[in-house]
Design a protein around this motif. Structure first.
Motif, short mmCIF file in Angstrom:
data_model
loop_
_atom_site.label_atom_id
_atom_site.label_comp_id
_atom_site.label_asym_id
_atom_site.label_seq_id
_atom_site.Cartn_x
_atom_site.Cartn_y
_atom_site.Cartn_z
N ALA A 79 0.82 -1.21 0.00
CA ALA A 79 0.00 0.00 0.00
C ALA A 79 0.86 1.26 0.00
O ALA A 79 0.38 2.35 -0.28
CB ALA A 79 -0.93 0.00 1.21
N ASP A 132 -4.28 1.08 3.97
CA ASP A 132 -3.93 -0.26 3.53
C ASP A 132 -5.18 -1.13 3.50
O ASP A 132 -5.70 -1.52 4.54
CB ASP A 132 -2.90 -0.87 4.49
CG ASP A 132 -2.44 -2.24 4.01
OD1 ASP A 132 -2.97 -2.72 2.98
OD2 ASP A 132 -1.57 -2.84 4.67
N PRO A 133 -5.72 -1.46 2.29
CA PRO A 133 -6.97 -2.22 2.24
C PRO A 133 -6.84 -3.62 2.86
O PRO A 133 -7.81 -4.16 3.37
CB PRO A 133 -7.28 -2.29 0.75
CG PRO A 133 -6.04 -1.94 0.04
CD PRO A 133 -5.23 -1.09 0.96
N ALA A 134 -5.66 -4.21 2.82
CA ALA A 134 -5.51 -5.59 3.29
C ALA A 134 -5.02 -5.65 4.73
O ALA A 134 -4.40 -6.63 5.14
CB ALA A 134 -4.57 -6.36 2.36
N TYR A 135 -5.32 -4.60 5.52
CA TYR A 135 -4.75 -4.56 6.88
C TYR A 135 -5.19 -5.74 7.73
O TYR A 135 -4.42 -6.29 8.50
CB TYR A 135 -5.15 -3.25 7.57
CG TYR A 135 -6.61 -3.19 7.97
CD1 TYR A 135 -7.58 -2.83 7.05
CD2 TYR A 135 -7.01 -3.55 9.26
CE1 TYR A 135 -8.92 -2.82 7.40
CE2 TYR A 135 -8.35 -3.53 9.60
CZ TYR A 135 -9.29 -3.17 8.67
OH TYR A 135 -10.62 -3.17 9.01
N GLU A 136 -6.44 -6.18 7.54
CA GLU A 136 -6.94 -7.25 8.42
C GLU A 136 -6.28 -8.58 8.07
O GLU A 136 -5.91 -9.36 8.96
CB GLU A 136 -8.46 -7.35 8.32
CG GLU A 136 -9.04 -8.24 9.39
CD GLU A 136 -10.55 -8.11 9.55
OE1 GLU A 136 -11.16 -7.23 8.95
OE2 GLU A 136 -11.10 -8.95 10.29
N GLY B 89 -10.02 -6.80 1.68
CA GLY B 89 -9.26 -5.73 1.03
C GLY B 89 -8.15 -6.33 0.20
O GLY B 89 -7.50 -7.28 0.62
N HIS B 90 -7.95 -5.78 -0.99
CA HIS B 90 -6.91 -6.30 -1.85
C HIS B 90 -6.23 -5.12 -2.56
O HIS B 90 -6.69 -3.99 -2.48
CB HIS B 90 -7.50 -7.26 -2.86
CG HIS B 90 -8.59 -6.65 -3.69
ND1 HIS B 90 -9.90 -6.62 -3.26
CD2 HIS B 90 -8.57 -6.01 -4.86
CE1 HIS B 90 -10.63 -5.98 -4.16
NE2 HIS B 90 -9.85 -5.61 -5.14
N TYR B 91 -5.14 -5.44 -3.24
CA TYR B 91 -4.41 -4.40 -3.96
C TYR B 91 -4.77 -4.49 -5.43
O TYR B 91 -4.47 -5.47 -6.09
CB TYR B 91 -2.91 -4.58 -3.74
CG TYR B 91 -2.53 -4.58 -2.29
CD1 TYR B 91 -2.83 -3.48 -1.50
CD2 TYR B 91 -1.93 -5.67 -1.70
CE1 TYR B 91 -2.51 -3.46 -0.16
CE2 TYR B 91 -1.60 -5.67 -0.35
CZ TYR B 91 -1.89 -4.57 0.41
OH TYR B 91 -1.58 -4.56 1.73
#
Lengths: 260, 252
Positions: A79, A132-136, B89-91
């Motif tokens: 991110a 950061d979308p993938a924090y979890e 959530g993804h990139y």
């Protein structure tokens, strides 16, 4: 010792892998083959199997290997990439402003002014839930924790410190003046982040930067006393306290609370 | 074949209480889950996500006991857990392969390329493996989420709302995959689609307002319902009966 060598038909059925070969015979042949070289020699290669192998081998050699990922993610948080680019851009902009003597007068360096706040952005991008979308997902993995924190922070500093060093050389700002505040803000964000969440910590520290460093600069058109040599012990103290807090509260980086 | 385990249950909780913010979202849940597919049902706000987060060890329980894989050290434990959060959530700039490989790296796996390929194959995305995530449909993104969760062949697999956004055919395929995964892992699936549970789960756990109100087989749940309970299928009527939903159309 007399040994019963398996008969020719039995051996052929074994070699073919016949399904109806009784289990006791199968085991007997197998056990015998392990100890008897001549009988292993009698396992003549099947012409059909040979032909099949000969045909398959070139294909096996050319079987594509699993493609490896080209992306490097061991150090920089996925991110944070665009934010690191932004940090370098801001640094470059600060250099330009300094060179043309714009903004806050000749006695104040813009590079010095922005140095402490730049790493906060990078650290926030690496850990904040908002950025950061993938924090979890990240928080639930075994790699989450202090080692990953330091990797990502090192990546931020690895971009920032060379950038600021060059900027410092160009604009004649001493290395010693900005390095300590910069490091203190970096680790301060993380330390405060373990207590209130990295997003809030970043917001709080940017506010503190505005009040302690930007406001006096604008008010008195001179560089804030925070960059004086006398302030160095204070920055060093903040740095030391931050490291202690981070190490003591390291487990929060394996949970959702640090991402708040 | 799998080696025998040294613990009785993959997941065992004793009077578990977990906070979501200031609210006690999971309030005294005692559960035992072994291998198989466990459907976690309940109305919105029942504490399903909070329970799954606690099982994924990203939320610390406020009280009670939580034993995962017999109380293993946390880092080792996490290598054996797969987790699909509710908000996956993804990139967007990553390709499917890059993303799954990244999660495999976070899970400290060896031979990441092969494991990545296997996981992508299992969710049927092999032909899109090198496409960027921003080009995928919602259902495909969901499947990437499932792929990243199973990339380490987890012993505990936690899926929070995995069927949201899947079309009917994909949901059927997903149920097959669940049954397959449940043979040698403890799979916990939270959902509010009661028919998914009926089709694919060996065990149903029903939460309401943070409390466990039912644990049993889907057939047991069906058995709870009677004709007068609201619902379109026997198991939905069982669900309504256990939750004590009033039979008044139009009320929430």
């Amino acid at each position: 010792m007399t040994t019963n060598h398996p008969s020719e038909p039995l051996l052929r059925r074994y070699a073919r892998g016949d399904a109806d070969l009784p289990a006791d015979q199968l085991w007997a042949v197998e056990a015998h083959l392990e100890t008897c070289a001549p009988c292993r020699g009698r396992l003549a290669p099947e012409p059909i199997a040979e032909a099949v192998w000969a045909e398959l081998l070139p294909q096996l050699d050319s079987t594509p290997q699993m493609p490896r990922s080209r992306r490097r993610y061991g150090w920089v948080s996925p991110a944070a990439g665009p934010w690191l680019a932004a940090i370098l851009l801001v640094t470059a902009a600060a250099v330009v402003l300094d060179r043309i003597g714009f903004a806050v007068g000749d006695r104040v360096s813009v590079v010095l002014l922005v140095a402490p706040v730049l790493p906060v952005l990078g650290v926030a991008a690496s850990w904040s839930r908002a950025l950061d979308p993938a924090y979890e997902l990240t928080a639930a993995t075994p790699r989450a924790g202090l080692p990953l924190v330091f990797r990502r922070t090192a990546a931020v500093l690895g971009v920032l410190v060379p950038g600021l060093t060059i900027a410092g050389l160009v604009t004649d700002v001493g290395f010693a003046r900005w390095l300590l505040p910069c490091l203190a803000f970096t680790l301060g964000t993380l330390a405060l982040g373990t207590l209130v969440g990295v997003t809030r910590a970043a917001v709080a520290l940017i506010a503190a930067w505005a009040v302690v460093i930007v406001a006096p600069t604008i008010a008195f058109t001179r560089t804030s006393t925070a960059f004086d040599a006398e302030a160095a012990p204070v920055w060093a103290g903040v740095l030391a306290v931050s490291v202690v807090v981070i190490v003591l509260r390291r487990m929060t980086f394996t949970r959702l609370e640090a991402n708040r | 074949m799998t080696a025998p385990t040294t613990y009785a249950w993959e997941i065992a909780t004793e009077n578990l209480r977990v906070k979501a913010g200031r609210r006690m979202a999971v309030d005294g849940v005692t559960l035992k889950m072994g291998r198989g597919v466990h459907g976690l049902l309940g109305p919105n706000g029942a504490g399903k996500t909070t329970l799954i987060r606690a099982l994924a060890t990203v939320l610390e329980p406020a009280a009670g006991e939580l034993h995962l894989l017999g109380g293993m050290e946390s880092r080792e434990l996490r290598k054996r857990v797969g987790y699909l959060p509710q908000e996956f959530g993804h990139y967007k700039r990553f390709t499917v392969r890059e993303f799954v490989a990244y999660v495999a790296w976070l899970k400290e796996m060896r031979d990441i390329p092969a494991a990545t390929q296997r996981a992508i194959d299992r969710v049927g995305l092999a032909d899109r493996a090198d496409d960027r995530m921003k080009t995928l449909s919602g259902g495909m993104i969901r499947r990437v989420g499932i792929a990243q969760a199973i990339v380490n062949d987890p012993e505990i697999l936690l899926l929070d709302e995995p069927t949201a956004g899947l079309d009917p055919a994909q949901r059927l395929r997903f149920r097959e995959l669940l049954t397959e995964l449940g043979t040698d892992a403890c799979v916990v699936v939270s959902t509010h689609l009661v028919e998914d549970v009926a089709a694919a789960c060996t065990d149903v756990v029903l939460l309401s307002q943070g409390k466990l109100v039912f644990q049993g087989t889907p057939a047991d749940l069906t058995g709870q319902g009677a004709e007068h309970h609201p619902g379109d299928s026997p198991i939905e009527r069982g669900y309504s009966a256990v939750l004590g939903l009033p039979d008044r159309p139009g009320t929430w």
